[in-house]
Design a protein around this motif. Sequence first.
Motif, PDB file in Angstrom:
ATOM      1  N   TYR A   8      -2.815 -17.398   6.856  1.00 24.64           N
ATOM      2  CA  TYR A   8      -4.163 -16.865   6.679  1.00 24.64           C
ATOM      3  C   TYR A   8      -5.203 -17.929   6.316  1.00 24.64           C
ATOM      4  O   TYR A   8      -6.301 -17.601   5.868  1.00 24.64           O
ATOM      5  CB  TYR A   8      -4.182 -15.746   5.618  1.00 24.64           C
ATOM      6  CG  TYR A   8      -3.295 -14.583   5.983  1.00 24.64           C
ATOM      7  CD1 TYR A   8      -3.646 -13.720   7.002  1.00 24.64           C
ATOM      8  CD2 TYR A   8      -2.090 -14.363   5.313  1.00 24.64           C
ATOM      9  CE1 TYR A   8      -2.838 -12.648   7.352  1.00 24.64           C
ATOM     10  CE2 TYR A   8      -1.266 -13.295   5.646  1.00 24.64           C
ATOM     11  CZ  TYR A   8      -1.647 -12.445   6.667  1.00 24.64           C
ATOM     12  OH  TYR A   8      -0.837 -11.394   7.010  1.00 24.64           O
ATOM     13  N   ALA A   9      -4.868 -19.195   6.540  1.00 23.98           N
ATOM     14  CA  ALA A   9      -5.791 -20.267   6.153  1.00 23.98           C
ATOM     15  C   ALA A   9      -7.105 -20.206   6.921  1.00 23.98           C
ATOM     16  O   ALA A   9      -8.155 -20.623   6.418  1.00 23.98           O
ATOM     17  CB  ALA A   9      -5.123 -21.627   6.359  1.00 23.98           C
ATOM     18  N   GLU A  10      -7.051 -19.687   8.145  1.00 27.03           N
ATOM     19  CA  GLU A  10      -8.263 -19.634   8.951  1.00 27.03           C
ATOM     20  C   GLU A  10      -9.055 -18.342   8.735  1.00 27.03           C
ATOM     21  O   GLU A  10     -10.160 -18.199   9.245  1.00 27.03           O
ATOM     22  CB  GLU A  10      -7.899 -19.780  10.433  1.00 27.03           C
ATOM     23  CG  GLU A  10      -7.278 -21.129  10.759  1.00 27.03           C
ATOM     24  CD  GLU A  10      -6.897 -21.260  12.220  1.00 27.03           C
ATOM     25  OE1 GLU A  10      -6.893 -20.217  12.925  1.00 27.03           O
ATOM     26  OE2 GLU A  10      -6.602 -22.377  12.654  1.00 27.03           O
ATOM     27  N   ARG A  11      -8.488 -17.436   7.967  1.00 26.65           N
ATOM     28  CA  ARG A  11      -9.131 -16.138   7.771  1.00 26.65           C
ATOM     29  C   ARG A  11      -9.756 -15.995   6.379  1.00 26.65           C
ATOM     30  O   ARG A  11     -10.809 -15.358   6.224  1.00 26.65           O
ATOM     31  CB  ARG A  11      -8.102 -15.023   7.995  1.00 26.65           C
ATOM     32  CG  ARG A  11      -8.664 -13.619   7.910  1.00 26.65           C
ATOM     33  CD  ARG A  11      -7.559 -12.597   8.069  1.00 26.65           C
ATOM     34  NE  ARG A  11      -7.049 -12.527   9.427  1.00 26.65           N
ATOM     35  CZ  ARG A  11      -7.465 -11.646  10.337  1.00 26.65           C
ATOM     36  NH1 ARG A  11      -8.426 -10.772  10.040  1.00 26.65           N
ATOM     37  NH2 ARG A  11      -6.936 -11.635  11.545  1.00 26.65           N
ATOM     38  N   TYR A  12      -9.099 -16.582   5.364  1.00 24.02           N
ATOM     39  CA  TYR A  12      -9.555 -16.386   3.990  1.00 24.02           C
ATOM     40  C   TYR A  12      -9.699 -17.723   3.271  1.00 24.02           C
ATOM     41  O   TYR A  12      -9.092 -18.729   3.679  1.00 24.02           O
ATOM     42  CB  TYR A  12      -8.542 -15.526   3.211  1.00 24.02           C
ATOM     43  CG  TYR A  12      -8.212 -14.214   3.865  1.00 24.02           C
ATOM     44  CD1 TYR A  12      -9.178 -13.229   4.027  1.00 24.02           C
ATOM     45  CD2 TYR A  12      -6.924 -13.956   4.333  1.00 24.02           C
ATOM     46  CE1 TYR A  12      -8.876 -12.016   4.629  1.00 24.02           C
ATOM     47  CE2 TYR A  12      -6.601 -12.751   4.932  1.00 24.02           C
ATOM     48  CZ  TYR A  12      -7.583 -11.775   5.081  1.00 24.02           C
ATOM     49  OH  TYR A  12      -7.287 -10.592   5.681  1.00 24.02           O
ATOM     50  N   GLU A  34      -6.461  -5.711   4.039  1.00 23.79           N
ATOM     51  CA  GLU A  34      -6.518  -6.228   5.406  1.00 23.79           C
ATOM     52  C   GLU A  34      -5.223  -6.945   5.782  1.00 23.79           C
ATOM     53  O   GLU A  34      -4.670  -6.741   6.862  1.00 23.79           O
ATOM     54  CB  GLU A  34      -7.711  -7.172   5.559  1.00 23.79           C
ATOM     55  CG  GLU A  34      -7.949  -7.618   6.988  1.00 23.79           C
ATOM     56  CD  GLU A  34      -9.210  -8.439   7.129  1.00 23.79           C
ATOM     57  OE1 GLU A  34      -9.275  -9.531   6.536  1.00 23.79           O
ATOM     58  OE2 GLU A  34     -10.137  -7.982   7.816  1.00 23.79           O
ATOM     59  N   MET A  35      -4.719  -7.785   4.871  1.00 16.71           N
ATOM     60  CA  MET A  35      -3.450  -8.480   5.143  1.00 16.71           C
ATOM     61  C   MET A  35      -2.307  -7.485   5.306  1.00 16.71           C
ATOM     62  O   MET A  35      -1.462  -7.623   6.205  1.00 16.71           O
ATOM     63  CB  MET A  35      -3.133  -9.466   4.019  1.00 16.71           C
ATOM     64  CG  MET A  35      -3.935 -10.751   4.076  1.00 16.71           C
ATOM     65  SD  MET A  35      -3.310 -12.010   2.922  1.00 16.71           S
ATOM     66  CE  MET A  35      -3.697 -11.269   1.339  1.00 16.71           C
ATOM     67  N   ALA A  36      -2.271  -6.474   4.434  1.00 20.20           N
ATOM     68  CA  ALA A  36      -1.198  -5.481   4.509  1.00 20.20           C
ATOM     69  C   ALA A  36      -1.237  -4.741   5.832  1.00 20.20           C
ATOM     70  O   ALA A  36      -0.196  -4.503   6.464  1.00 20.20           O
ATOM     71  CB  ALA A  36      -1.315  -4.499   3.346  1.00 20.20           C
TER      72      ALA A  36
END
Length: 471
Positions: A8-12, A34-36
Amino acid sequence: MVSADFPYAERYPVNRVLPEHGRPREEILAELREMAELEDRTWESGRVSGTMYSGDHEHYEFLNEAFGRYAHVNVLQRDICPSATRFEGEIIAMALDLMHAEAARGSGHEPVGMVTGGGTGSILHAVLAYRDHATQTRGVGSGGFNIVKPETAHPAFDKAGHLFGVEVRTVPVDPVTTTVTAEAMAGAIDADTIALVGSAGNYPYGTIDPIADLGALALEQGIGLHVDGCLGGFILPFGQELGQDIPDFDFRVPGVTTISADTHKYGYALKGTSTLLFRDKAVRNSQYFAHTRWSGGKYHSPGMEGSRSGGLLAATWASMVHLGRAGYREYAREIFTAADAMKEAVRSHPQLRLMGSPTFCFSFTSDVFDIYHVYDAMRARGWRFNGQQYPNAIHMATTRPQTQPGVVEAFAADLSDAVEIAEGKHAAGEVAASSGIYGSVPEALLDQADPVIREVMAQMLDQQQSLPPAP
């Protein structure tokens, strides 16, 4: 730029240090939701083996509320939260009832149990209890300790041996039945053997070892018999009630002295709970820990863990009490029906072979082509199986998500396509992509390859616990 390999480095935003100022609760919760939701999509289709045993979001919400009421509670402090004693005691009592502890009481024993943090925790505590009880009652230990297990028994027994200084003697299983024989186990027993192990069922193949034969052997030798029911403990009893061909494996079998059964699998509790049941209280109590001379006061604990969350006890208790025998039985009916249909889909292809006589959990291989060609083709269609070795095989643990409408039919259709693809790739001399990762290493190369494989495995563990990369 942050490495895309970090989840998720590019999302959060990435936290490389503790932030000076915290973020709003709602913002954090929105991110978690959202991740879930993204990750739920992986298993909600029913194409994942095991992992999500319930797959019912309403059930999870119910358990989450039960957990949330007690998540902050430390069950070490029973004076502050007596509810923990109620939850734990009733979980153990219900599990003992499921495993027919009345048969043990009838032979003069006092059946008891404990709640652990998972299947590995239950297995570790069982081996520790056998080691310490043997030391206290038999004087075993001057020549070392050993347990004897089938090759198919869970690696947690090997971990226990590593941690507690207990030799683990591994016995091959019959390649046709995929179960061990009492005769093979007997050949590995000596004066320092503290326990035998049998599985009901084993993880690799879903087959059940001959527990009655192993129990007779354990009684003859005067040693314990642990039945690993971590996977099957909360579904096989209901399979018996439904008329499935499942032999007795619990305390009705003379010689069975301990049983592990995971509440966080087919008990449909939250992850992080299992039960370990003892025919006799003395064996459990032998591994209690007490320290009487610490400046902080007298300290004691029933197992290796100290602090535990009351939330897990509350959620496990809630799941068991909510479902009851009728609820578990109905879920078992649906799962066995789905598993039987999926096994029939495998049998319909002469190129494939089921391993042994499996139950709700099964594996299949091929004597015609590398089964990992099928694995690769099914993965391309969204299926997530577990790869096996010696021999190469595909493993499927049927759970509630597979009982959804259309999942079994999709399995059968995709499997037919995958077999056709596998035959074509075999004819073309292609190597299965997944075989190099999951497949068997040729016997002649085992000694040479083992250090390399271990290093790769260590790198995988490093990656799972890696720090966020520098910007």
